[in-house]
Scaffold this motif. Structure first.
Motif, PDB file in Angstrom:
ATOM      1  N   ARG A 437       1.022  64.962  57.597  1.00 44.28           N
ATOM      2  CA  ARG A 437       0.655  65.699  58.816  1.00 44.28           C
ATOM      3  C   ARG A 437       0.454  64.734  59.989  1.00 44.28           C
ATOM      4  N   VAL A 438      -0.156  63.573  59.709  1.00 45.65           N
ATOM      5  CA  VAL A 438      -0.348  62.564  60.769  1.00 45.65           C
ATOM      6  C   VAL A 438       0.993  62.132  61.328  1.00 45.65           C
ATOM      7  N   SER A 439       1.935  61.830  60.457  1.00 46.59           N
ATOM      8  CA  SER A 439       3.250  61.377  60.900  1.00 46.59           C
ATOM      9  C   SER A 439       3.944  62.449  61.736  1.00 46.59           C
ATOM     10  N   GLU A 440       3.807  63.729  61.293  1.00 42.63           N
ATOM     11  CA  GLU A 440       4.448  64.807  62.034  1.00 42.63           C
ATOM     12  C   GLU A 440       3.800  65.012  63.395  1.00 42.63           C
ATOM     13  N   LEU A 441       2.456  64.986  63.449  1.00 45.46           N
ATOM     14  CA  LEU A 441       1.736  65.220  64.718  1.00 45.46           C
ATOM     15  C   LEU A 441       1.974  64.093  65.728  1.00 45.46           C
ATOM     16  N   LEU A 442       2.045  62.866  65.209  1.00 45.37           N
ATOM     17  CA  LEU A 442       2.204  61.719  66.117  1.00 45.37           C
ATOM     18  C   LEU A 442       3.670  61.399  66.381  1.00 45.37           C
ATOM     19  N   GLY A 443       4.575  61.905  65.526  1.00 40.95           N
ATOM     20  CA  GLY A 443       5.982  61.585  65.693  1.00 40.95           C
ATOM     21  C   GLY A 443       6.268  60.127  65.424  1.00 40.95           C
ATOM     22  N   ASP A 445       6.664  56.927  62.277  1.00 42.10           N
ATOM     23  CA  ASP A 445       6.911  56.590  60.882  1.00 42.10           C
ATOM     24  C   ASP A 445       5.824  55.625  60.424  1.00 42.10           C
ATOM     25  N   LEU A 446       4.973  56.056  59.516  1.00 40.68           N
ATOM     26  CA  LEU A 446       3.855  55.211  59.066  1.00 40.68           C
ATOM     27  C   LEU A 446       4.308  54.036  58.215  1.00 40.68           C
ATOM     28  N   ASP A 447       5.571  54.014  57.822  1.00 40.47           N
ATOM     29  CA  ASP A 447       6.078  52.845  57.098  1.00 40.47           C
ATOM     30  C   ASP A 447       6.537  51.741  58.053  1.00 40.47           C
ATOM     31  N   ALA A 451       4.459  50.646  64.258  1.00 44.18           N
ATOM     32  CA  ALA A 451       3.685  51.868  64.430  1.00 44.18           C
ATOM     33  C   ALA A 451       2.296  51.696  63.840  1.00 44.18           C
ATOM     34  N   ARG A 452       2.229  51.052  62.655  1.00 43.24           N
ATOM     35  CA  ARG A 452       0.920  50.804  62.036  1.00 43.24           C
ATOM     36  C   ARG A 452       0.031  49.950  62.942  1.00 43.24           C
ATOM     37  N   ALA A 453       0.623  48.917  63.555  1.00 42.54           N
ATOM     38  CA  ALA A 453      -0.157  48.030  64.428  1.00 42.54           C
ATOM     39  C   ALA A 453      -0.720  48.793  65.628  1.00 42.54           C
ATOM     40  N   GLU A 454       0.120  49.621  66.253  1.00 38.81           N
ATOM     41  CA  GLU A 454      -0.357  50.380  67.415  1.00 38.81           C
ATOM     42  C   GLU A 454      -1.460  51.344  67.025  1.00 38.81           C
ATOM     43  N   LEU A 455      -1.289  52.008  65.853  1.00 40.60           N
ATOM     44  CA  LEU A 455      -2.301  52.967  65.414  1.00 40.60           C
ATOM     45  C   LEU A 455      -3.615  52.268  65.075  1.00 40.60           C
ATOM     46  N   TRP A 456      -3.536  51.079  64.502  1.00 39.25           N
ATOM     47  CA  TRP A 456      -4.763  50.349  64.171  1.00 39.25           C
ATOM     48  C   TRP A 456      -5.508  49.935  65.453  1.00 39.25           C
ATOM     49  N   ILE A 457      -4.744  49.485  66.451  1.00 33.13           N
ATOM     50  CA  ILE A 457      -5.367  49.136  67.724  1.00 33.13           C
ATOM     51  C   ILE A 457      -6.022  50.357  68.344  1.00 33.13           C
ATOM     52  N   ALA A 458      -5.328  51.504  68.289  1.00 37.51           N
ATOM     53  CA  ALA A 458      -5.889  52.712  68.873  1.00 37.51           C
ATOM     54  C   ALA A 458      -7.167  53.144  68.154  1.00 37.51           C
TER      55      ALA A 458
END
Length: 462
Positions: A437-443, A445-447, A451-458
């Motif tokens: 659901r996170v991947s779909e809502l944010l558009g 790819d969690l792999d 993308a992981r780096a940006e999400l961790w910073i956020a």
């Protein structure tokens, strides 16, 4: 009064007051000439209408009007000066002189006029001489400070040079300058107000003060135990003109110097180090040896050796002298310091200094910020806005916070399902569903490592 003795005048009373200044000569035979006097006159009379009984009232009226002295001509209405008049003048302390019959009043008037003219010429000469000394002081290396020192001597008093805020820049013979400056705060406030006068004079017993503005860049004040004479006012005004001119010239010189220093920085940033060094040497500066530390200073007052850069002042310091330079710059405002760089990496050093300055600390060093993690290098407000925008879909999804916490645990466990699920206390299939659901809502790819780096910073900044 003593200067007119060649006219054969004899002092009969009030000799202790012969040093009073005579402003003019007035001839009158009125019983009461005071309505036609201003004070300071030498009154001449033959006493035609003066009786013995009227001597005391006559003298009293003259004294009340501020008459300097009385000349009484004998041989016309009176053969001798009436003793009642002599006694009344002596009791009142009014100088009384006997004018012989052979001395016409016009001769006395001419003598006084010549003396007044000579006195005025002497005052003008003294004023010109004082202005010359003040001008020579202004041409000294000390400039305005030398003018203040000279001014205090010329008025035989004290003088202060104040900045726009009222702080003492220089003082001469002022005793306790800071206390005097504080006492002048009401006058300075009046001079700052719209429609303010060109100067303010304040007189108290034993202290006569004049305060004048120097454009919008400061003030100066002078004081003396004696009232200021016309020549004193002339000297003070001349000093004010020189101080104002000195301020304006200094401002223009500083502006020109800053333009040259800005050009030096531009040359350094384009790699023209030799040319920059030659230009800086022409204005008495010198480029520090490598390695150097770049300081970005947020201050309204450029450092003495600073280089203007946008709204900042940039200071280049040798690496082994950087802490001393930081200490001096910190006294004028916030400071950001780079790590050691060479001239070839000056642009990198400047970027590091600006990033350090953007932190919340009054003094920030880029190497220390870098050791605290990536977030310490980001503007807090910008990082918070980035976090809010990126994570908004998760926060808005059914008002459920479990997606954000699940994402945090997933990223903290580096994508390991079992470890993250155990941390959250849920089954790993539940965690997989949430991450989908996170991947779909944010558009995103969690792999994807980016993308992981940006999400961790956020998540860290939110």
């Amino acid at each position: 009064m003593t200067a007119i003795t060649p006219l054969h005048l004899e002092v009969l009373a009030g000799s202790e007051a012969l040093d009073r200044k005579v402003r003019w000569v007035a001839v009158s035979e009125l019983e009461d000439p005071t309505p036609f006097l201003e004070g300071g006159e030498l009154v001449l009379t033959t006493g035609m209408r003066l009786s013995a009984e009227g001597a005391l009232p006559y003298v009293s009226r003259l004294v009340a009007r501020g008459v300097t002295g009385l000349g009484f001509a004998v041989g016309l209405g009176h053969e001798d000066v009436p003793p009642e008049l002599v006694e009344a003048a002596a009791d009142a302390g009014l100088p009384l002189v006997e004018v012989p019959r052979d001395t016409p009043f016009i001769a006395i008037g001419k003598a006084v006029s010549e003396l007044l003219a000579a006195e005025q010429y002497e005052e003008i000469s003294r004023a010109f001489a004082a202005q010359g000394r003040l001008t020579r002081a202004a041409l000294q290396p000390e400039g305005m400070n030398a003018v203040i020192e000279r001014l205090a001597r010329e008025i035989d008093g004290w003088a202060l040079l104040l900045d726009a805020a009222g702080a003492v820049r220089h003082a001469a013979r002022a005793g306790r300058p800071s206390e005097r400056a504080r006492a002048l705060e009401p006058e300075l406030a009046r001079l700052r107000a719209p429609g303010a006068p060109s100067s303010i004079a304040v007189s108290t017993p034993g202290d006569h003060v004049i305060v004048q503005p120097l454009g919008r860049r400061g003030f100066f004040a002078v004081g003396s135990v004696r009232p200021f004479t016309p020549i004193g006012h002339t000297i003070v005004n001349a000093a004010g003109s020189l101080l104002t001119l000195g301020l304006e010239q200094g401002r223009e010189q500083r502006a020109a110097d800053l333009r040259v220093r800005a050009a030096v920085l531009r040359l350094l940033l384009t790699g023209e180090t030799a040319a920059a060094g030659e230009i800086l040497a022409a204005i008495g500066g010198e480029l520090p040896a490598e390695p150097l530390v770049v300081l970005a200073c947020d201050t309204d007052e450029p450092a003495a050796q600073g280089l203007p850069y946008g709204g900042l002042t940039v200071v280049l310091a040798r690496a082994d002298e950087a802490e001393d330079a930081i200490g001096r710059a910190a006294g004028r405002g916030r400071v950001g310091a780079s790590g050691p760089v060479g001239y070839a990496e000056l642009a990198v050093g400047l970027d590091q200094a600006e990033r350090a300055l953007a932190s919340a600390a009054p003094v920030a060093r880029f190497p220390e910020l870098a050791g605290q993690g990536l977030l310490s290098l980001l503007d807090p407000a910008a990082a918070a806005a980035f976090s809010a925008a990126l994570l908004a879909p998760l926060r808005e999804y059914g008002s459920r916070a479990d997606l954000i916490e699940s994402l945090r645990a997933y990223l903290a466990c580096n994508g390991h399902w079992d470890a993250a699920a155990q941390r959250l206390g849920v089954h790993r299939h539940t965690l997989r569903y949430r991450m989908k659901r996170v991947s779909e809502l944010l558009g995103r790819d969690l792999d994807d490592p980016a993308a992981r780096a940006e999400l961790w910073i956020a998540l860290s900044a939110g």
